[in-house]
Motif scaffolding. Structure first.
Motif, PDB file in Angstrom:
ATOM      1  N   UNK A 170      -0.542   6.057   5.819  1.00 14.01           N
ATOM      2  CA  UNK A 170      -0.055   7.364   5.376  1.00 14.01           C
ATOM      3  C   UNK A 170      -1.123   8.457   5.436  1.00 14.01           C
ATOM      4  N   UNK A 171      -2.341   8.103   5.767  1.00 15.08           N
ATOM      5  CA  UNK A 171      -3.447   9.060   5.732  1.00 15.08           C
ATOM      6  C   UNK A 171      -4.146   9.093   7.088  1.00 15.08           C
ATOM      7  N   UNK A 203     -11.345   7.841  10.085  1.00 12.49           N
ATOM      8  CA  UNK A 203     -12.692   7.684   9.530  1.00 12.49           C
ATOM      9  C   UNK A 203     -13.370   6.448  10.136  1.00 12.49           C
ATOM     10  N   UNK A 204     -14.542   6.650  10.717  1.00 13.74           N
ATOM     11  CA  UNK A 204     -15.260   5.563  11.394  1.00 13.74           C
ATOM     12  C   UNK A 204     -15.619   4.437  10.428  1.00 13.74           C
ATOM     13  N   UNK A 205     -16.027   4.784   9.227  1.00  9.51           N
ATOM     14  CA  UNK A 205     -16.391   3.772   8.239  1.00  9.51           C
ATOM     15  C   UNK A 205     -15.189   2.895   7.916  1.00  9.51           C
ATOM     16  N   UNK A 206     -14.028   3.516   7.730  1.00 10.26           N
ATOM     17  CA  UNK A 206     -12.813   2.755   7.446  1.00 10.26           C
ATOM     18  C   UNK A 206     -12.452   1.851   8.616  1.00 10.26           C
ATOM     19  N   UNK A 207     -12.528   2.391   9.815  1.00  8.28           N
ATOM     20  CA  UNK A 207     -12.194   1.570  10.995  1.00  8.28           C
ATOM     21  C   UNK A 207     -13.145   0.385  11.128  1.00  8.28           C
ATOM     22  N   UNK A 217     -13.713   3.363   0.255  1.00 12.63           N
ATOM     23  CA  UNK A 217     -13.426   4.264   1.378  1.00 12.63           C
ATOM     24  C   UNK A 217     -12.025   4.833   1.255  1.00 12.63           C
ATOM     25  N   UNK A 218     -11.057   3.991   0.907  1.00 11.26           N
ATOM     26  CA  UNK A 218      -9.681   4.450   0.764  1.00 11.26           C
ATOM     27  C   UNK A 218      -9.559   5.394  -0.432  1.00 11.26           C
ATOM     28  N   UNK A 219     -10.293   5.119  -1.507  1.00  7.89           N
ATOM     29  CA  UNK A 219     -10.231   5.949  -2.716  1.00  7.89           C
ATOM     30  C   UNK A 219     -10.464   7.419  -2.410  1.00  7.89           C
ATOM     31  N   UNK A 220     -11.418   7.686  -1.556  1.00 12.04           N
ATOM     32  CA  UNK A 220     -11.747   9.071  -1.236  1.00 12.04           C
ATOM     33  C   UNK A 220     -10.588   9.822  -0.604  1.00 12.04           C
ATOM     34  N   UNK A 221      -9.723   9.137   0.097  1.00 10.93           N
ATOM     35  CA  UNK A 221      -8.613   9.778   0.789  1.00 10.93           C
ATOM     36  C   UNK A 221      -7.295   9.677   0.019  1.00 10.93           C
ATOM     37  N   UNK A 222      -7.119   8.601  -0.697  1.00 10.69           N
ATOM     38  CA  UNK A 222      -5.815   8.304  -1.296  1.00 10.69           C
ATOM     39  C   UNK A 222      -5.915   8.256  -2.815  1.00 10.69           C
ATOM     40  N   UNK A 223      -6.280   9.355  -3.411  1.00  4.54           N
ATOM     41  CA  UNK A 223      -6.487   9.399  -4.866  1.00  4.54           C
ATOM     42  C   UNK A 223      -5.228   9.047  -5.653  1.00  4.54           C
ATOM     43  N   UNK A 224      -4.040   9.410  -5.159  1.00  6.95           N
ATOM     44  CA  UNK A 224      -2.832   9.122  -5.919  1.00  6.95           C
ATOM     45  C   UNK A 224      -2.250   7.738  -5.620  1.00  6.95           C
TER      46      UNK A 224
END
Length: 196
Positions: free
Chosen positions: A118-119, A125-129, A57-64
């Motif tokens: 930071x994002x 994102x509901x899935x992340x929460x 889930x984090x990968x999709x938002x925080x690629x770097x």
């Protein structure tokens, strides 16, 4: 007739002395510690199972933020490579290795959750929460399971040290169980500094 009474008296005396030896109590407490350890493992496995979903889930938002994601994945892999059983919980060295691996995973997860701050889109994102809430609940379960295990081991070890159970333990080769401790006790005992 006197020999018969002496034999009966000897039987009752030996039964009475055996009932106070604590062997059965030690066996019961050892099994309770094994069961408590199994619950610790169960909760750590639950946590390990949640991690891939959280990382993806984090990968999709925080690629770097690849370094943090790699650290979490490597820490999870290290934890998975250490196979622990209830019998292994009596081995102090294996317990230290396992506690260290779990500590590294906890640290990597903390860094991952800091990155998520930071994002804003990720935090929304509901899935992340949902995953974060499950992880927090699992951490609470881990804490409870560890506390139960620590109490079980304390009870068992105390029984082994008491008289006359200590004699029984010595005769049957029963040894004290190592406690599950934090990796760096000194770091935990000092309060963190908070600056605004």
């Amino acid at each position: 007739m006197l020999k018969k009474w002496l034999a009966v008296l000897a039987v009752f005396t030996s039964l009475f002395s055996l009932s106070g030896c604590g062997y059965n109590t030690m066996q019961t407490q050892d099994e309770a510690a094994n069961a408590a350890w199994s619950e610790v493992l169960n909760q750590y496995q639950r946590r390990a199972d949640l991690i891939p979903n959280l990382v993806n889930t984090v990968k999709g938002y925080a690629k770097h933020e690849e370094k943090v994601l790699t650290e979490v994945t490597e820490a999870r892999s290290k934890v998975g490579s250490i196979q622990m059983t209830a019998e292994d919980a009596t081995n102090e060295e294996k317990m230290k290795q396992y506690a260290q691996a779990q500590g590294e995973l906890s640290s990597a997860l903390s860094r991952l959750l800091v990155v998520s701050e930071n994002y804003p889109q990720l935090k929304a994102d509901q899935n992340f929460r949902d995953l974060q809430a499950q992880l927090e609940g699992t951490e609470n379960r881990v804490t409870l399971a560890r506390n139960n295990y620590i109490k079980s081991v304390q009870t068992y070890n105390t029984t082994l040290r008491q008289f006359p159970q200590n004699i029984t333990a010595m005769i049957f080769g029963m040894k004290a169980r190592p406690q599950f401790t934090v990796e760096n006790e000194k770091a935990v005992s000092t309060s963190p500094k908070v600056e605004f």
